[in-house]
Write a protein that holds these residues in place. Structure first.
Motif, PDB file in Angstrom:
ATOM      1  N   ARG A 123      -6.401  -3.989   3.116  1.00  0.00           N
ATOM      2  CA  ARG A 123      -5.915  -3.177   1.980  1.00  0.00           C
ATOM      3  C   ARG A 123      -6.469  -1.651   1.954  1.00  0.00           C
ATOM      4  N   VAL A 124      -7.706  -1.335   2.478  1.00  0.00           N
ATOM      5  CA  VAL A 124      -8.172   0.177   2.468  1.00  0.00           C
ATOM      6  C   VAL A 124      -7.427   0.912   3.410  1.00  0.00           C
ATOM      7  N   ILE A 125      -6.939   0.181   4.603  1.00  0.00           N
ATOM      8  CA  ILE A 125      -6.085   1.008   5.628  1.00  0.00           C
ATOM      9  C   ILE A 125      -4.590   1.203   5.233  1.00  0.00           C
ATOM     10  N   SER A 126      -4.101   0.158   4.539  1.00  0.00           N
ATOM     11  CA  SER A 126      -2.732   0.112   3.857  1.00  0.00           C
ATOM     12  C   SER A 126      -2.763   1.385   3.032  1.00  0.00           C
ATOM     13  N   ARG A 127      -3.893   1.428   2.077  1.00  0.00           N
ATOM     14  CA  ARG A 127      -3.758   2.816   1.072  1.00  0.00           C
ATOM     15  C   ARG A 127      -3.390   3.825   1.861  1.00  0.00           C
ATOM     16  N   VAL A 128      -4.263   4.242   2.827  1.00  0.00           N
ATOM     17  CA  VAL A 128      -4.123   5.397   3.532  1.00  0.00           C
ATOM     18  C   VAL A 128      -2.972   5.643   4.295  1.00  0.00           C
ATOM     19  N   THR A 129      -2.563   4.565   4.944  1.00  0.00           N
ATOM     20  CA  THR A 129      -1.389   4.676   5.991  1.00  0.00           C
ATOM     21  C   THR A 129       0.126   4.404   5.193  1.00  0.00           C
ATOM     22  N   ASN A 130       0.157   3.419   4.309  1.00  0.00           N
ATOM     23  CA  ASN A 130       1.432   3.175   3.657  1.00  0.00           C
ATOM     24  C   ASN A 130       1.521   3.844   2.399  1.00  0.00           C
ATOM     25  N   ASP A 131       0.459   3.504   1.379  1.00  0.00           N
ATOM     26  CA  ASP A 131       0.841   4.093   0.100  1.00  0.00           C
ATOM     27  C   ASP A 131       0.821   5.473  -0.158  1.00  0.00           C
ATOM     28  N   VAL A 132       0.347   6.163   0.810  1.00  0.00           N
ATOM     29  CA  VAL A 132       0.162   7.673   0.437  1.00  0.00           C
ATOM     30  C   VAL A 132       1.325   8.340   1.020  1.00  0.00           C
ATOM     31  N   THR A 133       2.204   7.701   1.900  1.00  0.00           N
ATOM     32  CA  THR A 133       3.411   7.887   2.393  1.00  0.00           C
ATOM     33  C   THR A 133       4.404   7.731   1.321  1.00  0.00           C
ATOM     34  N   MET A 134       4.586   6.549   0.413  1.00  0.00           N
ATOM     35  CA  MET A 134       5.186   6.365  -0.804  1.00  0.00           C
ATOM     36  C   MET A 134       5.089   7.274  -1.794  1.00  0.00           C
ATOM     37  N   VAL A 135       3.930   7.962  -1.594  1.00  0.00           N
ATOM     38  CA  VAL A 135       3.762   8.812  -2.991  1.00  0.00           C
ATOM     39  C   VAL A 135       4.669  10.050  -2.894  1.00  0.00           C
ATOM     40  N   THR A 136       5.022  10.365  -1.646  1.00  0.00           N
ATOM     41  CA  THR A 136       6.092  11.452  -1.502  1.00  0.00           C
ATOM     42  C   THR A 136       7.360  11.133  -2.122  1.00  0.00           C
ATOM     43  N   ASP A 137       7.860  10.027  -2.289  1.00  0.00           N
ATOM     44  CA  ASP A 137       9.027   9.496  -3.175  1.00  0.00           C
ATOM     45  C   ASP A 137       8.883  10.154  -4.496  1.00  0.00           C
ATOM     46  N   ALA A 138       7.443   9.836  -5.271  1.00  0.00           N
ATOM     47  CA  ALA A 138       7.513  10.345  -6.465  1.00  0.00           C
ATOM     48  C   ALA A 138       7.441  11.806  -6.425  1.00  0.00           C
ATOM     49  N   GLY A 139       6.828  12.483  -5.412  1.00  0.00           N
ATOM     50  CA  GLY A 139       6.642  13.911  -5.534  1.00  0.00           C
ATOM     51  C   GLY A 139       7.772  14.722  -5.130  1.00  0.00           C
ATOM     52  N   PHE A 140       8.701  14.372  -4.096  1.00  0.00           N
ATOM     53  CA  PHE A 140       9.794  15.299  -3.759  1.00  0.00           C
ATOM     54  C   PHE A 140      11.288  14.608  -4.042  1.00  0.00           C
TER      55      PHE A 140
END
Length: 586
Positions: A123-140
Motif C-alpha cells: 500500500r505504501v509503494i502504491s501510494r508513491v507509484t500509482n496514487d501520485v500519478t492519478m493526482v495529476t488527473d485532478a490537477g491538470f
C-alpha cells in the motif's frame, strides 16, 4: 480529509495547486493558452452569420474572401494555443508528480518504525507509484476541461444570448438538472476510487511477496494460493473500474438526453421564427452552429466528474501519508563520540496492539566496552530492548541514558551516529560492494573500505568477484551467500566505527564454516565497543562479560556463562537443551 463534500473537495484541490506556486509563470501561460484556444470556438460560430448572410444570401464577393481567410487564421491561432497549452500543462503535471514523490519519499524516511508495522509495504509503494500519478488527473486534466471548455461554454452562451435570448433560456433550464446529476455521481465515484486504490495496494503487496518469496512458493507448491490472492485483488480492481465507468456513463447519457431534448425544442422554435421573418438564415446558422458546438464541451465537463473524483481520492491518499507525523525528535543535545555507558532505568514498553508489556521494569547498567548478551525464548523482550536503544520505539515508562544523558534529550541524528547494527536479516542495496560497505559515508576512501573488509574476513571473496569492490551485488545481495552478506554488513559496521554495537541474531542462520568466519569478524568488531548481543545460539555468547536471561519482559538471571551454568537455573536448562539437540541432530 475524507469529506466528500464540495468544501472537502475544494480544500484538497486548493492544497494540490499550492504545490505549483514556484511555477506560477508557466501556470499563467497555460491558462492564457487555454483561454485563447477556447475563445476561438464562439468566434468560429459567429463567422457563420456574415458567411451565410453576406456570402450566400447577398452574394458579397468581399465577404466570400475574408470569412474563409478569417476561419483559417482562427484555426492557426487555435493550433498554436492548443500546442502551448498541451506542452506547458504536461510540463507542470510532471513537475507536480516529481515534487509530490520527493515529498512522499522524504516523509517515508522520517516516519517512525511503528508506521511500517501497521501499513503493508504494497500500500505504501502504491501510494508513491500509482496514487501520485492519478493526482495529476485532478490537477491538470480537470483544469484543462473546466477552464478551456468552461470559457467555450460561456462564449457560446453569450453568442446565443446575443443572437436570440429567448431561445437561449431553454438551454439554461437543463443546467441545474445536470448539476444535481454531477454531484450525486461524484460522491459515488469518489467512494469507488478509494476502494480501487485499496485493491491496488493489496495487489502490489501480493506481487512483492511473490517476487521475494518465489523460492518458498516453488518448494511448497504455493502457486495456486498466490494466484488466488492476486486474482482477488485484480478482480476487485476490475469490478470497481466497471462500476466507475457505468456510473460515469449513465451520468453522461442522461446529460446528453437532456441536451438533445433542449436542442430539438430550440431547432423547432428557431425554424418557426425564421419562417415568420424574425430570424435570418445567417442568424439561424450561427445559432445552430453554436448550439452544436455547445454540446461537445458540455459533454466533456459532465464526463470530467469521474476523472476529478479519481484524482481527488488519490490526493486524499497522498496527503494522508504526507500528514502522518514524523519521528518525534525533541532532543537538543549532541555527542561527538559517546563513551558507551548505557543505563536502563525501570524501562517498560508495550506495543500499540499488544495485550501485555513486551518489556516490564527492565533495569540494567552497561559499562563502556562491556559485552552484554540477551537470551531467552521468543517473545521474552530481547529484540524490543535492542530497538529501544536507537529509539525506533520510545519506552512507555522509565528511561534509557547514554553517558548519563536521557536518550530523548539527544537528537536522533546524534544518537544514531553512535550506534552500529548487524542483524540476522541483512539489508544490502543493489549497488557495488564498495558502496554497500561505505553506506552512510560516501566520502570513505578505498583504503578504509578495504581495511574494513579485511577486518570482516570479506576481502578474499570480494577480490574473487568479477569486478572486485566495484561488483554490483543485485537486489539485497542475492548474488552473495548468507555468510558473505553477513560479512559485508559487519564491514559496514566496522567502517562506521560507532562506540555502541547491537548484534541481533547475527550468526543464527549460518553454516558452521561461515559462522566461524563471521564470529571471527564479530570479535574484531566488538573490540572496545559497548555491545548488546541477542542470540538464540548460546555457544556464540560464552565469552560475553555478562549474560542477561529474560522471560516475559523481565530479567530472571544475570551472570557470566560459567556462573549461570553453576547456578543451574533457566540459562543452564536452555544450554543443556541446545547442547543435547546439537549432539543428537536426528
Amino acid at each position: 480529509m475524507t469529506d466528500p463534500s464540495t468544501d472537502g473537495s475544494w480544500a484538497l484541490y486548493k492544497r494540490l495547486l499550492g504545490y505549483l506556486r514556484q511555477d506560477w509563470r508557466v501556470f499563467i501561460v497555460t491558462i492564457v493558452a487555454m483561454i485563447i484556444a477556447s475563445a476561438t470556438e464562439p468566434l468560429f460560430a459567429s463567422l457563420m452569420k456574415p458567411l451565410i448572410d453576406g456570402g450566400f444570401v447577398e452574394r458579397d464577393p468581399q465577404t466570400l474572401i475574408w470569412t474563409p481567410l478569417a476561419i483559417v487564421g482562427l484555426f492557426a491561432l487555435r493550433g498554436l494555443a492548443s500546442f502551448t497549452n498541451d506542452y506547458t500543462s504536461t510540463w507542470l503535471s510532471g513537475r507536480l508528480v516529481m515534487r509530490l514523490r520527493e515529498l512522499m519519499f522524504v516523509k517515508l524516511m522520517q516516519l517512525p518504525v511503528s508506521y511500517f508495522d501497521g501499513n503493508s509495504s504494497g500500500r505504501v509503494i502504491s501510494r508513491v507509484t500509482n496514487d501520485v500519478t492519478m493526482v495529476t488527473d485532478a490537477g491538470f486534466s480537470v483544469i484543462t476541461v473546466v477552464v478551456r471548455d468552461g470559457i467555450t461554454l460561456i462564449g457560446l452562451l453569450a453568442l446565443l444570448l446575443w443572437t436570440d435570448w429567448q431561445l437561449t433560456l431553454i438551454c439554461l433550464i437543463m443546467v441545474p438538472v445536470v448539476g444535481v446529476g454531477i454531484r450525486v455521481v461524484g460522491k459515488r465515484l469518489r467512494k469507488l476510487s478509494r476502494k480501487n486504490q485499496q485493491h491496488m495496494g493489496e495487489m502490489t503487496q501480493v506481487l512483492g511477496e511473490t517476487v521475494d518469496g518465489q523460492r518458498v512458493i516453488k518448494v511448497y507448491g504455493g502457486h495456486e494460493h498466490e494466484t488466488r490472492r492476486f486474482m482477488v485483488s485484480a478482480n476487485g480492481i476490475r469490478q470497481n473500474s466497471v462500476k466507475q465507468i457505468a456510473a460515469s456513463s449513465m451520468n453522461t447519457a442522461a446529460t446528453q438526453l437532456i441536451v438533445s431534448v433542449a436542442l430539438a425544442i430550440i431547432i423547432y422554435f428557431a425554424g418557426v421564427r425564421a419562417s415568420h421573418g424574425g430570424f435570418s438564415a445567417g442568424d439561424f446558422m450561427s445559432f445552430l452552429t453554436a448550439m452544436i458546438m455547445l454540446f461537445t464541451p458540455l459533454k466533456r465537463i459532465t464526463g470530467v466528474s469521474q476523472t476529478l473524483q479519481r484524482g481527488l481520492a488519490a490526493a486524499e491518499s497522498v496527503f494522508t501519508l504526507l500528514d502522518v507525523p514524523g519521528e518525534r525528535d525533541s532532543g537538543t543535545r549532541t555527542l561527538e563520540r559517546a563513551h558507551g555507558k548505557l543505563e536502563f532505568d525501570r524501562v517498560t514498553f508495550r506495543y500499540p496492539e499488544g495485550e501485555r508489556d513486551a518489556v516490564n521494569g527492565f533495569s540494567l547498567d552497561v559499562s563502556p566496552g562491556e559485552t552484554i548478551a540477551l537470551v531467552g525464548s521468543s517473545g521474552s523482550g530481547k529484540t524490543t530492548i535492542a530497538n529501544l536503544v536507537p529509539r525506533f520505539y520510545s519506552p512507555t515508562s522509565g528511561e534509557i541514558r547514554l553517558d548519563g544523558i536521557p536518550l530523548d534529550a539527544l537528537t536522533l541524528h546524534s544518537l544514531r551516529s553512535q550506534i552500529a547494527m548487524v542483524n540476522q536479516d541483512v539489508v544490502l542495496f543493489n549497488d557495488t560492494v564498495a558502496a554497500n560497505i561505505a553506506y552512510g559515508d560516501s566520502q570513505a576512501s578505498r583504503e578504509r573500505i578495504i581495511a574494513a573488509a579485511r577486518a570482516a574476513n570479506a576481502h578474499e571473496f570480494i577480490e574473487a568477484m568479477p569486478d572486485g569492490y566495484d561488483t554490483r551485488i543485485g537486489e539485497n545481495g542475492l548474488k552473495l551467500s548468507g555468510g558473505q552478506r553477513q560479512r559485508l554488513a559487519i564491514a559496514r559496521a566496522i567502517l562506521k566505527d560507532a562506540p555502541i554495537l547491537i548484534l541481533d541474531e547475527a550468526t543464527s542462520a549460518l553454516d558452521t564454516q561461515s559462522e566461524r568466519l563471521v564470529q571471527g569478524a564479530l570479535e574484531q568488531l566488538m573490540l572496545n565497543r559497548t555491545t548488546l548481543v541477542i542470540a538464540h545460539r548460546l555457544s556464540t555468547i560464552e565469552k560475553a562479560d555478562r549474560i542477561i536471561v529474560m522471560r516475559d519482559g523481565l530479567i530472571v538471571e544475570t551472570g557470566t556463562h560459567a556462573e549461570l551454568l553453576a547456578h543451574d537455573g533457566v540459562y543452564a536448562g536452555l544450554y543443556r537443551m541446545q547442547f543435547s539437540a546439537a549432539a543428537n541432530p536426528n
